[in-house]
Every structure is written in structure tokens, then in C-alpha cells.
Design a protein around this motif. Sequence first.
Motif, PDB file in Angstrom:
ATOM      1  N   ALA A 211      18.991  53.341  14.643  1.00 55.34           N
ATOM      2  CA  ALA A 211      19.448  54.044  15.844  1.00 55.34           C
ATOM      3  C   ALA A 211      18.502  55.194  16.180  1.00 55.34           C
ATOM      4  N   LEU A 212      18.333  55.455  17.487  1.00 58.80           N
ATOM      5  CA  LEU A 212      17.384  56.475  17.937  1.00 58.80           C
ATOM      6  C   LEU A 212      18.043  57.813  18.228  1.00 58.80           C
ATOM      7  N   SER A 213      19.377  57.814  18.314  1.00 57.18           N
ATOM      8  CA  SER A 213      20.075  59.064  18.621  1.00 57.18           C
ATOM      9  C   SER A 213      21.379  59.126  17.842  1.00 57.18           C
ATOM     10  N   LYS A 214      21.966  60.326  17.851  1.00 57.20           N
ATOM     11  CA  LYS A 214      23.232  60.505  17.160  1.00 57.20           C
ATOM     12  C   LYS A 214      24.312  59.639  17.790  1.00 57.20           C
ATOM     13  N   ARG A 215      24.360  59.602  19.105  1.00 56.69           N
ATOM     14  CA  ARG A 215      25.370  58.809  19.811  1.00 56.69           C
ATOM     15  C   ARG A 215      25.220  57.320  19.494  1.00 56.69           C
ATOM     16  N   GLU A 216      24.000  56.843  19.489  1.00 55.81           N
ATOM     17  CA  GLU A 216      23.767  55.430  19.189  1.00 55.81           C
ATOM     18  C   GLU A 216      24.170  55.105  17.752  1.00 55.81           C
ATOM     19  N   ALA A 217      23.887  56.010  16.820  1.00 51.99           N
ATOM     20  CA  ALA A 217      24.264  55.787  15.421  1.00 51.99           C
ATOM     21  C   ALA A 217      25.779  55.700  15.274  1.00 51.99           C
ATOM     22  N   GLU A 218      26.504  56.568  15.984  1.00 49.72           N
ATOM     23  CA  GLU A 218      27.968  56.525  15.933  1.00 49.72           C
ATOM     24  C   GLU A 218      28.502  55.226  16.516  1.00 49.72           C
ATOM     25  N   ASP A 219      27.889  54.785  17.630  1.00 48.57           N
ATOM     26  CA  ASP A 219      28.327  53.526  18.242  1.00 48.57           C
ATOM     27  C   ASP A 219      28.069  52.342  17.310  1.00 48.57           C
ATOM     28  N   ARG A 220      26.905  52.363  16.649  1.00 49.53           N
ATOM     29  CA  ARG A 220      26.583  51.271  15.717  1.00 49.53           C
ATOM     30  C   ARG A 220      27.570  51.247  14.550  1.00 49.53           C
ATOM     31  N   LEU A 221      27.945  52.425  14.069  1.00 53.60           N
ATOM     32  CA  LEU A 221      28.902  52.511  12.968  1.00 53.60           C
ATOM     33  C   LEU A 221      30.260  51.943  13.388  1.00 53.60           C
ATOM     34  N   ASN A 222      30.754  52.369  14.542  1.00 54.32           N
ATOM     35  CA  ASN A 222      32.050  51.875  15.022  1.00 54.32           C
ATOM     36  C   ASN A 222      32.019  50.370  15.282  1.00 54.32           C
ATOM     37  N   GLU A 223      30.896  49.906  15.807  1.00 55.55           N
ATOM     38  CA  GLU A 223      30.762  48.472  16.076  1.00 55.55           C
ATOM     39  C   GLU A 223      30.780  47.674  14.775  1.00 55.55           C
ATOM     40  N   GLY A 224      30.111  48.176  13.749  1.00 56.31           N
ATOM     41  CA  GLY A 224      30.101  47.485  12.458  1.00 56.31           C
ATOM     42  C   GLY A 224      31.481  47.427  11.832  1.00 56.31           C
ATOM     43  N   VAL A 225      32.227  48.540  11.921  1.00 55.72           N
ATOM     44  CA  VAL A 225      33.583  48.563  11.370  1.00 55.72           C
ATOM     45  C   VAL A 225      34.474  47.563  12.104  1.00 55.72           C
ATOM     46  N   GLU A 226      34.334  47.500  13.423  1.00 49.53           N
ATOM     47  CA  GLU A 226      35.138  46.562  14.213  1.00 49.53           C
ATOM     48  C   GLU A 226      34.807  45.112  13.857  1.00 49.53           C
ATOM     49  N   LYS A 227      33.527  44.828  13.644  1.00 52.38           N
ATOM     50  CA  LYS A 227      33.126  43.463  13.292  1.00 52.38           C
ATOM     51  C   LYS A 227      33.692  43.059  11.931  1.00 52.38           C
ATOM     52  N   LEU A 228      33.646  43.976  10.969  1.00 55.44           N
ATOM     53  CA  LEU A 228      34.200  43.667   9.652  1.00 55.44           C
ATOM     54  C   LEU A 228      35.718  43.502   9.724  1.00 55.44           C
ATOM     55  N   GLU A 229      36.357  44.295  10.576  1.00 59.66           N
ATOM     56  CA  GLU A 229      37.798  44.139  10.761  1.00 59.66           C
ATOM     57  C   GLU A 229      38.119  42.772  11.364  1.00 59.66           C
ATOM     58  N   LEU A 230      37.289  42.331  12.319  1.00 59.42           N
ATOM     59  CA  LEU A 230      37.494  41.024  12.936  1.00 59.42           C
ATOM     60  C   LEU A 230      37.320  39.901  11.916  1.00 59.42           C
ATOM     61  N   VAL A 231      36.323  40.044  11.037  1.00 60.63           N
ATOM     62  CA  VAL A 231      36.115  39.040   9.988  1.00 60.63           C
ATOM     63  C   VAL A 231      37.350  38.930   9.108  1.00 60.63           C
ATOM     64  N   PHE A 232      37.938  40.073   8.745  1.00 61.08           N
ATOM     65  CA  PHE A 232      39.121  40.052   7.886  1.00 61.08           C
ATOM     66  C   PHE A 232      40.336  39.508   8.625  1.00 61.08           C
ATOM     67  N   GLN A 233      40.422  39.754   9.916  1.00 56.59           N
ATOM     68  CA  GLN A 233      41.531  39.188  10.683  1.00 56.59           C
ATOM     69  C   GLN A 233      41.449  37.666  10.739  1.00 56.59           C
ATOM     70  N   GLN A 234      40.234  37.142  10.822  1.00 57.34           N
ATOM     71  CA  GLN A 234      40.045  35.698  10.951  1.00 57.34           C
ATOM     72  C   GLN A 234      40.133  34.971   9.617  1.00 57.34           C
ATOM     73  N   HIS A 235      39.664  35.597   8.537  1.00 58.81           N
ATOM     74  CA  HIS A 235      39.562  34.892   7.254  1.00 58.81           C
ATOM     75  C   HIS A 235      40.319  35.573   6.117  1.00 58.81           C
ATOM     76  N   GLY A 236      40.956  36.712   6.389  1.00 60.33           N
ATOM     77  CA  GLY A 236      41.631  37.440   5.313  1.00 60.33           C
ATOM     78  C   GLY A 236      42.848  36.738   4.754  1.00 60.33           C
ATOM     79  N   SER A 237      43.383  35.748   5.476  1.00 59.20           N
ATOM     80  CA  SER A 237      44.552  35.021   4.969  1.00 59.20           C
ATOM     81  C   SER A 237      44.245  34.303   3.657  1.00 59.20           C
ATOM     82  N   ALA A 238      42.952  34.030   3.399  1.00 63.66           N
ATOM     83  CA  ALA A 238      42.583  33.378   2.137  1.00 63.66           C
ATOM     84  C   ALA A 238      42.952  34.260   0.948  1.00 63.66           C
TER      85      ALA A 238
END
Length: 446
Positions: A201-228
Motif C-alpha cells: 500500500a502507498l498510503s495509510k488509507r490504502e493500507a487500512e482498506d487492504r486490511l479490512n478487505e483481507g479480513v472480509e475475504k477471510l470471513e467469507l471463506v469461513f462462511q462458505q467452508h466453515g461448516s466442515a
Amino acid sequence: MKLASSLLPNQWRLLASSSPKLSFIFSTASKSHTFWSPTLRQYRNLQTTVSPVVTSSYLPTSYITQKEIEIPISPEKQPRVQEDLGAFQKFPMVMPSIDLYASALRKSKRVQPTKGIANIAKRERNRGAKQLDAFMKELALPLKGYMESFPRKRFLHPYERSLIELTLGDGKYEEVLGQVDVLRKKVLSVGKEHASLCAKALSKREAEDRLNEGVEKLELVFQQHGSAVDDLLSIAKVLRAMPVVDLEMPTLCLVGAPNVGKSSLVRILSTGKPEICNYPFTTRGILMGHIDLNYQRYQVTDTPGLLRRSDEDRNNLEKLTLAVLTHLPTAVLYVHDLTGECGTSPSDQFQIYKEIKERFKDYLWIDVVSKCDLLEGSPVIYAKEDQSSDEAEIIKYRERGPDESILVSVKTEQGLNELKSKVKEVLINEMEKIKSGDIVDQSVVT
């Protein structure tokens, strides 16, 4: 010579100054930077050997075999061997998927950026990348632990393999473990990808957005496959509740058609407390009790009833009974009900009995006719039965059961003392068979 070899260098110089020959020898040795002495000349010709330490003793290498000096194989690379009974009780505790996710997220938020980074943008992207990496690891490491701790079915004891197949369904155990591994790989893939993006990331704002996006993606993975993970938790609970069988302890297995009175006898003979009702298939699993005789403990197993049909047509409850008989060292107490109350005709019971007796003919055996207080008058014959083809053996069976049967009644207590004495005798003999190693797994008998 012995005196000369013990002189120190300064003493040699004084001696050399008093003798021209010794002075020449000393000067030659000094030029070669090697101090000469008779002792050194003697040691130069000695042979030396290298000897490794083996069990606190020094042995020449030639006496040690190649196998003894090989580097030991790590436990991870050693081939797995078949486990003894009790693998289900060694299952790890599995967290529900929602708890696993919440715990990982909470721990990752505590991660701080590396100290000493003055630039705000650099510090923020460092914090985001480290938190995503920690979040990924907190999710993936427990999943990896589950994969390593749950044994593969092929390494289990044949009896426990049968329990898995009959309780969960064929292939369900491996399927759930495979889904857990898929979840682990997806978590690693998504976590690494977004941690890398956050680090660029090139800025503080972009780094925060990347962090939130990564957390959301991992949450989505667990929603789809966490039933295992939740499926694995259910499997662990079901299998961990299975009764533990000790292969070194003699076992008495009660077998017979449904509702013939096996559970009532288990309650009388052992510490087991099965459910007792007047309808077939009351016993819906394997129930284990114990008998203490002369300071020795024995196992008593209540099994689901068997019907007259081929193995291919049997339900999973009947297959559980056959699994116990096939894979465990056990004596058999076969229960017959000739009163007609159990729902299976005496003729069908006779055919089931003949099949099981022939299949497990090498087992110690006790035949019991239950509910004998109701055996009065003529033998019970179902209306649908065709008596024209009856053999003398079946006619005799309808009246008193197999030869040498013990007639018992739980209601009047008739024959119970005789039965207990016979059970004691058979279990003692079964113990002798176990000690002598005269036990054969019927699954390998053709």
C-alpha cells in the motif's frame, strides 16, 4: 633419552649452548618452526583411530553396523502403524467454527506494527500486513492440528473402522477431513494474497482498506467452508461417545433376534443399564457393561438384534453386531425367544442361529432360552409358516431350543444362578484363550 624428552624449551637452549652438536640440532628445529624432541619423534609413527560413543562405551567404527550410526528418521516421516483400540478417545477438542473465527480475529487485532517506523504510511501497512498474517495463522494452525490429530481410517483398528462406516456412513469421515483441509488451504491462499497487497500500500488509507478487505475475504471463506469444522466437531462427539473395548479383557457378547430379552440379561449380569422396551430394535448401538468375578473384570456387550436376511440386506444396526463378533475377541451368549412375543418366529430364529453359529463356530458359546415362564403348552407356530417341510431339528428347536440350552426367566429368576455360573466358566476360559494368543480375527478368515 627419557630425561631429555622431559626438558622444557628454555632448558634445551641452555644445554645447546654448552654443546656444538646440540646447538646445530636446536637451530635446525627452530628454522622449521617445530620444536623437536625424542618424544615427538616417537609419537609421530603411532596409528590413531576415530571411535564414536555408543551407549557410553568407545568402540571402533568397524564394529558398528551402518544401521546403528544412521541418523534416526523424524516421527513425521516414519510410516504410520495400525493403532490399538481407543483412538476415538484421543481425538482433539474441536472448536465450533464461529468460536475459532472470533478467537483468531481477536488475537490478530492485538498485533502492533514494528517499532521504530516513523513514516505513518509505512507503519500502517506494516501493521496491516502483520495483522492479516497473524489472522491467517490463527485460523490455519488449528485446522492443521485437526488434520494431524485425527487418524486416517486405514490406520485404525478394524473394529473402529467398522464403527465409523456404520455410524457415519461410508466415506463421510474422509470427506469431512478433506473439506477441513480445503478450508485450511483457502485460508492460507487468501491470507497470503491480501497480506502481500497490504504490504504494498502507498498510503495509510490504502493500507487500512487492504486490511479490512483481507479480513472480509477471510470471513467469507469461513462462511462458505466453515461448516466442515462443525461437521468434524459432530463426528468427534459421536465417536468419542462410543464404548471403549479392552482387547486384553475377556468379552461376553449377547446376540439374538430383536426383542428376545438380551438387554434384560445384560442388566442382570453386568453393570450395563440398557433401555428395555417391548418392541424390536430397542438397542440402537453397542452398549458395554462389566462383570467383576474374583477380582477380575470382564466386559459384557449388548448388541442390536439380527433378522433373517443376507448380509447385503442388513441395516447398519445389524452390521454393528457382526462387527463386534468379527473383530473383537469375544464369547457368545445367544438368546432365543420361543414364546412368539419378540416378533421373529422360532423358525426364523433357528435359521439365524444356524448361520451365526456356523460363521463363528470357533467361539466359546452359551445358548439361553429366555422368558421360559411363558413356555407352556404347545410350541408357538406363526400362521404364515409352512410346516410341511419342517425338519426334525426345527420341530425340536421350537419346543426347547438348542441342545444344552439354559432356560431362564427374568421375571421368576428361574435359571439365573445356573446362567451366572456358566458365564463365569466361559469368561475364565476366554481369558485363557487371550493369554495363550489363541484368538483369530474373523475378518481375515476366508
